[in-house]
Scaffold this active site. Sequence first.
Site, PDB file in Angstrom:
ATOM      1  N   LEU A 124    -128.955  49.565  11.803  1.00 40.20           N
ATOM      2  CA  LEU A 124    -128.214  49.801  13.111  1.00 40.20           C
ATOM      3  C   LEU A 124    -127.552  51.139  13.386  1.00 40.20           C
ATOM      4  O   LEU A 124    -127.461  52.015  14.334  1.00 40.20           O
ATOM      5  CB  LEU A 124    -127.177  48.608  13.530  1.00 40.20           C
ATOM      6  CG  LEU A 124    -127.906  47.005  13.062  1.00 40.20           C
ATOM      7  CD1 LEU A 124    -126.932  46.197  13.490  1.00 40.20           C
ATOM      8  CD2 LEU A 124    -129.055  46.869  14.084  1.00 40.20           C
ATOM      9  N   GLU A 369    -119.242  44.834  10.312  1.00 37.83           N
ATOM     10  CA  GLU A 369    -119.878  43.657  11.247  1.00 37.83           C
ATOM     11  C   GLU A 369    -118.973  43.871  12.406  1.00 37.83           C
ATOM     12  O   GLU A 369    -118.592  42.787  12.911  1.00 37.83           O
ATOM     13  CB  GLU A 369    -119.933  42.461  10.586  1.00 37.83           C
ATOM     14  CG  GLU A 369    -120.562  42.191   9.222  1.00 37.83           C
ATOM     15  CD  GLU A 369    -122.136  42.535   9.346  1.00 37.83           C
ATOM     16  OE1 GLU A 369    -122.549  42.943  10.465  1.00 37.83           O
ATOM     17  OE2 GLU A 369    -122.930  42.205   8.627  1.00 37.83           O
TER      18      GLU A 369
END
Length: 391
Positions: A124, A369
């Site tokens: 990502l 995260e």
Amino acid sequence: MDFQLNDEQRLFRDTLRDFVDKEIVPVARDWEQSGRYPTEIVEGMKKLGLFGLAVPEEYGGLAADTVSFALTFEEISRGWMGIAGILGSHSVSCFMLARHGTEEQKTKYLPDLATGMRRTGIALTEPGAGTDLQGIRTVARKEGSGDDAEYVVNGTKMWITNARYADPLPVLVKTDPSAAPAHKGMSILLVEAGTPGFEVTQDIGKLGYKGTESCEVVLTDVRVPASQLLGGIEGRGMQQALSSLETGRINIAARSVGIAQRAYDEALNYARERTAFGQAIGEFQAVQMRLAEIAVRLQAARLMTYWAASRMDDGVRMDTESGMAKIFASEQALACATDAMRIHGGYGYSTEFEVERLYRDAPLMSIGEGTNDVLRGVVAKALLAGKATIR
């Protein structure tokens, strides 16, 4: 209201605990300091079926409940948090593939991912886009049509766990760079290892979180068949990624609990064994206060993490709950590691003692995260919108 693990969960935890105590704890400090890749530990996790935690049973996985999922990352992180990273990125990707993949994609990849024959991760982050995923610059241009259609991908990804072992590696791209808002033009492609133009260029040096690699990945005119578009429909990549990060936040919260547990264990043992002024230092009130504070922080973090995990098992949308657990547990991990280091005094700063590694591993938990500050915003918006209630 039951705050106890069920029999199956206790048995699972005990099996994990035995594995960690025998296979990870004795080697973690030496292997971390030498930079040795934990091949034997990975093989042990394969034998336990841990690579199939997030894989449905019909594809050969464990389909573990979320509390057992959390237990796995807690116990492994108690031994060595970096090892949990190998399993964490793999599990987030498996969860995403199982939830959003086409039947062809699931049949092709999930059985091998469940056994660890294949491993995976998730790409990502970019050099200029971490928290702001809509700001990514990796572009996939579609060419051809029908069975011959393929995407040509160009871009760079950073901080990619399992990059050297992932096959496939899900990569977040812009299939429509002109879309507004940007997330409507984002998709995920499953890029297989060995594809021409796909290159892992470097391992990024880190303060902690060692044992697993964190890499830069460069994609130069990488041709990916259109059949490798996750779910088969463009424009859903952002939603697919964010839904998987809910489990990722449980994973990070549980890792934080594992760090805090190890900090408590090391501090308690040291307070019992270390003597000063003719008695164990645990007899001094100042040390007792720190021990008690570590224990309180640890247990509160554990209960919040299990609560968030159980909410997911109840089928409730739990982005708020997982965010809250991740924020709280990660900050307690650092506080517990710091207090454990203080109890050790000068030895806490020595690489011969475990608390030094815990102190280096803990800060990542508040970053990974989704940073805690960003997650506080997510939680607050849910509260203000009435999507979550605290009472």
